[in-house]
Design a protein around this motif. Structure first.
Motif, PDB file in Angstrom:
ATOM      1  N   LEU A   1      -3.607  15.801   9.815  1.00 56.51           N
ATOM      2  CA  LEU A   1      -2.981  15.169   8.655  1.00 56.51           C
ATOM      3  C   LEU A   1      -1.506  14.906   8.919  1.00 56.51           C
ATOM      4  O   LEU A   1      -0.984  13.813   8.620  1.00 56.51           O
ATOM      5  N   ALA A   2      -0.814  15.885   9.480  1.00 55.10           N
ATOM      6  CA  ALA A   2       0.608  15.727   9.759  1.00 55.10           C
ATOM      7  C   ALA A   2       0.861  14.583  10.737  1.00 55.10           C
ATOM      8  O   ALA A   2       1.748  13.745  10.526  1.00 55.10           O
ATOM      9  N   TRP A   3       0.094  14.523  11.804  1.00 54.51           N
ATOM     10  CA  TRP A   3       0.295  13.465  12.795  1.00 54.51           C
ATOM     11  C   TRP A   3      -0.191  12.110  12.289  1.00 54.51           C
ATOM     12  O   TRP A   3       0.415  11.074  12.587  1.00 54.51           O
ATOM     13  N   GLY A   4      -1.301  12.096  11.522  1.00 57.07           N
ATOM     14  CA  GLY A   4      -1.791  10.829  10.989  1.00 57.07           C
ATOM     15  C   GLY A   4      -0.786  10.185  10.043  1.00 57.07           C
ATOM     16  O   GLY A   4      -0.536   8.978  10.107  1.00 57.07           O
ATOM     17  N   ALA A   5      -0.216  10.989   9.146  1.00 60.25           N
ATOM     18  CA  ALA A   5       0.810  10.458   8.251  1.00 60.25           C
ATOM     19  C   ALA A   5       2.097  10.186   9.015  1.00 60.25           C
ATOM     20  O   ALA A   5       2.823   9.223   8.720  1.00 60.25           O
ATOM     21  N   GLY A   6       2.391  11.025  10.017  1.00 55.21           N
ATOM     22  CA  GLY A   6       3.624  10.860  10.770  1.00 55.21           C
ATOM     23  C   GLY A   6       3.696   9.545  11.520  1.00 55.21           C
ATOM     24  O   GLY A   6       4.749   8.888  11.541  1.00 55.21           O
ATOM     25  N   VAL A   7       2.597   9.120  12.149  1.00 55.65           N
ATOM     26  CA  VAL A   7       2.651   7.850  12.882  1.00 55.65           C
ATOM     27  C   VAL A   7       2.779   6.665  11.926  1.00 55.65           C
ATOM     28  O   VAL A   7       3.290   5.607  12.310  1.00 55.65           O
ATOM     29  N   CYS A   8       2.330   6.829  10.685  1.00 51.12           N
ATOM     30  CA  CYS A   8       2.502   5.761   9.700  1.00 51.12           C
ATOM     31  C   CYS A   8       3.977   5.577   9.349  1.00 51.12           C
ATOM     32  O   CYS A   8       4.396   4.484   8.964  1.00 51.12           O
ATOM     33  N   VAL A   9       4.766   6.647   9.458  1.00 54.37           N
ATOM     34  CA  VAL A   9       6.217   6.521   9.252  1.00 54.37           C
ATOM     35  C   VAL A   9       6.813   5.597  10.301  1.00 54.37           C
ATOM     36  O   VAL A   9       7.810   4.903  10.051  1.00 54.37           O
ATOM     37  N   LEU A  10       6.220   5.558  11.489  1.00 53.45           N
ATOM     38  CA  LEU A  10       6.735   4.769  12.611  1.00 53.45           C
ATOM     39  C   LEU A  10       6.241   3.326  12.587  1.00 53.45           C
ATOM     40  O   LEU A  10       6.360   2.624  13.586  1.00 53.45           O
ATOM     41  N   SER A  11       5.679   2.881  11.482  1.00 52.88           N
ATOM     42  CA  SER A  11       5.110   1.534  11.404  1.00 52.88           C
ATOM     43  C   SER A  11       6.165   0.469  11.701  1.00 52.88           C
ATOM     44  O   SER A  11       7.346   0.614  11.372  1.00 52.88           O
ATOM     45  N   SER A  12       5.698  -0.610  12.332  1.00 56.58           N
ATOM     46  CA  SER A  12       6.553  -1.763  12.601  1.00 56.58           C
ATOM     47  C   SER A  12       5.814  -3.013  12.135  1.00 56.58           C
ATOM     48  O   SER A  12       4.745  -2.923  11.531  1.00 56.58           O
ATOM     49  N   SER A  13       6.359  -4.185  12.447  1.00 56.58           N
ATOM     50  CA  SER A  13       5.684  -5.423  12.060  1.00 56.58           C
ATOM     51  C   SER A  13       4.302  -5.520  12.693  1.00 56.58           C
ATOM     52  O   SER A  13       3.391  -6.130  12.137  1.00 56.58           O
ATOM     53  N   SER A  14       4.147  -4.911  13.862  1.00 57.05           N
ATOM     54  CA  SER A  14       2.858  -4.922  14.542  1.00 57.05           C
ATOM     55  C   SER A  14       1.811  -4.101  13.817  1.00 57.05           C
ATOM     56  O   SER A  14       0.620  -4.266  14.055  1.00 57.05           O
ATOM     57  N   SER A  15       2.260  -3.215  12.926  1.00 54.58           N
ATOM     58  CA  SER A  15       1.332  -2.339  12.209  1.00 54.58           C
ATOM     59  C   SER A  15       0.892  -2.906  10.872  1.00 54.58           C
ATOM     60  O   SER A  15       0.017  -2.330  10.222  1.00 54.58           O
ATOM     61  N   LEU A  16       1.515  -4.010  10.439  1.00 56.45           N
ATOM     62  CA  LEU A  16       1.252  -4.539   9.108  1.00 56.45           C
ATOM     63  C   LEU A  16      -0.012  -5.391   9.078  1.00 56.45           C
ATOM     64  O   LEU A  16      -0.390  -6.012  10.066  1.00 56.45           O
ATOM     65  N   ASP A  17      -0.650  -5.417   7.914  1.00 57.74           N
ATOM     66  CA  ASP A  17      -1.807  -6.274   7.700  1.00 57.74           C
ATOM     67  C   ASP A  17      -1.349  -7.661   7.284  1.00 57.74           C
ATOM     68  O   ASP A  17      -0.186  -7.874   6.895  1.00 57.74           O
TER      69      ASP A  17
END
Length: 316
Positions: free
Chosen positions: A221-237
């Motif tokens: 849970l910590a890492w799954g939510a943590g990588v979402c903090v690192l979102s960039s334009s490449s991560s957007l829908d």
């Protein structure tokens, strides 16, 4: 007679707001004109912190205290009841978890991201899987210890968090991060089911105590939510309008299941520790059933949170 030079014909001008697809087209995998929003990323950071706090709280409650160790040990001993039949179901589930499974699952998630032209999203998946599994090993063997508070064999050997459960949960969470938006609710439900089956199977085989499994899920849970903090334009829908009943339904179903199994699990734990009601069975089996319900509750809640965090941080 003087020749007249005709002016060149006027070319049609693009309408206001129109973008010529042949000029300045966005890079594949990027959502033009959008960047990740700050609010959802702050929430994701809070969820990641909650996950790591939950790992510590689980260790502090069930490993670093005599009462917690007794309840956890009773659950381990209660797993011997009916183990023959249940192990026939659990053994194949645990047999899937291996280094090859990690490599294959990670490769599938990365390829899904790269096929959509999303390089940073692929990196997020790698960070999630590698970070969660490395964290589990470091916590188990370096950071956390197990005081010998009970007169049992190997009483001072720390087994928290569970490595098998971390592998299963991290691969499921990586796929949830990587797939397109419309598939995430289904992947969250399937991932929660597979992770819960793996965690409960480690209890059936007496490989782990319930606290080990719960801590592993919270690491993911910590890492799954943590990588979402690192979102960039490449991560957007891609931008879209309208409600998303699939996300709401899946998250609601997961949270409802977590609440129901959590209430039963807490009741069983209270019975083992001498409070409240008791199930009409022996203390070790009560602890075993309560531990299994607790694992299911934490798993369902974790995947509901990862789904909601991923969907919110991925929205342009």
């Amino acid at each position: 007679m003087t020749e007249r030079t005709l002016p060149p014909p006027e070319l049609p001008q693009p309408a206001e707001g129109h973008v010529d697809a042949s000029v300045g087209s966005p890079m594949p995998g990027r959502t033009p004109g959008h960047r990740p929003r700050v609010g959802p990323r702050v929430v994701a950071a809070a969820v990641a912190a909650l996950g790591m706090w939950g790992v510590w709280a689980t260790w502090d409650t069930f490993v670093d205290s005599g009462r917690g160790q007794r309840a956890d040990q009773l659950a381990l001993e209660g797993a011997a009841t009916g183990q023959g039949v249940l192990w026939d179901l659990a053994e194949p589930v645990l047999g899937v978890v291996s280094n090859s499974f990690i490599g294959l699952g990670l490769a599938v998630a990365v390829v899904l991201a790269l096929a959509r032209g999303r390089w940073w999203l692929a990196a997020q998946v790698v960070i999630l899987v590698a970070g969660a599994n490395l964290t589990t090993q470091v916590l188990k063997h370096v950071v956390l210890d197990r005081p010998a508070l009970l007169d049992t064999a190997r009483a001072d050997i720390n087994t928290l968090p569970s490595g098998h459960t971390t592998v299963a949960a991290s691969i499921a969470a990586g796929l949830l991060i990587a797939v397109p938006r419309r598939w995430r609710p289904l992947v969250a439900l399937a991932g929660a089911g597979y992770t819960a089956a793996t965690g409960v199977s480690t209890l059936i085989g007496q490989w782990h105590r319930p606290s080990d499994v719960v801590a592993a899920i919270l690491v993911v849970l910590a890492w799954g939510a943590g990588v979402c903090v690192l979102s960039s334009s490449s991560s957007l829908d891609q931008p879209r309008n309208g409600a998303e009943p699939g996300t709401s339904s899946a998250a609601g179903l997961l949270l409802l299941g977590a609440a129901g199994s959590g209430v039963l699990g807490v009741g069983a734990l209270g019975a083992v520790r001498g409070y409240g009601w008791a199930l009409p069975v022996g203390g070790d089996l009560t602890a075993y059933m309560g531990g299994a319900l607790g694992v299911v509750a934490v798993t369902l809640a974790t995947f509901a949170l990862i789904l909601l965090v991923r969907q919110s941080t991925a929205r342009p």
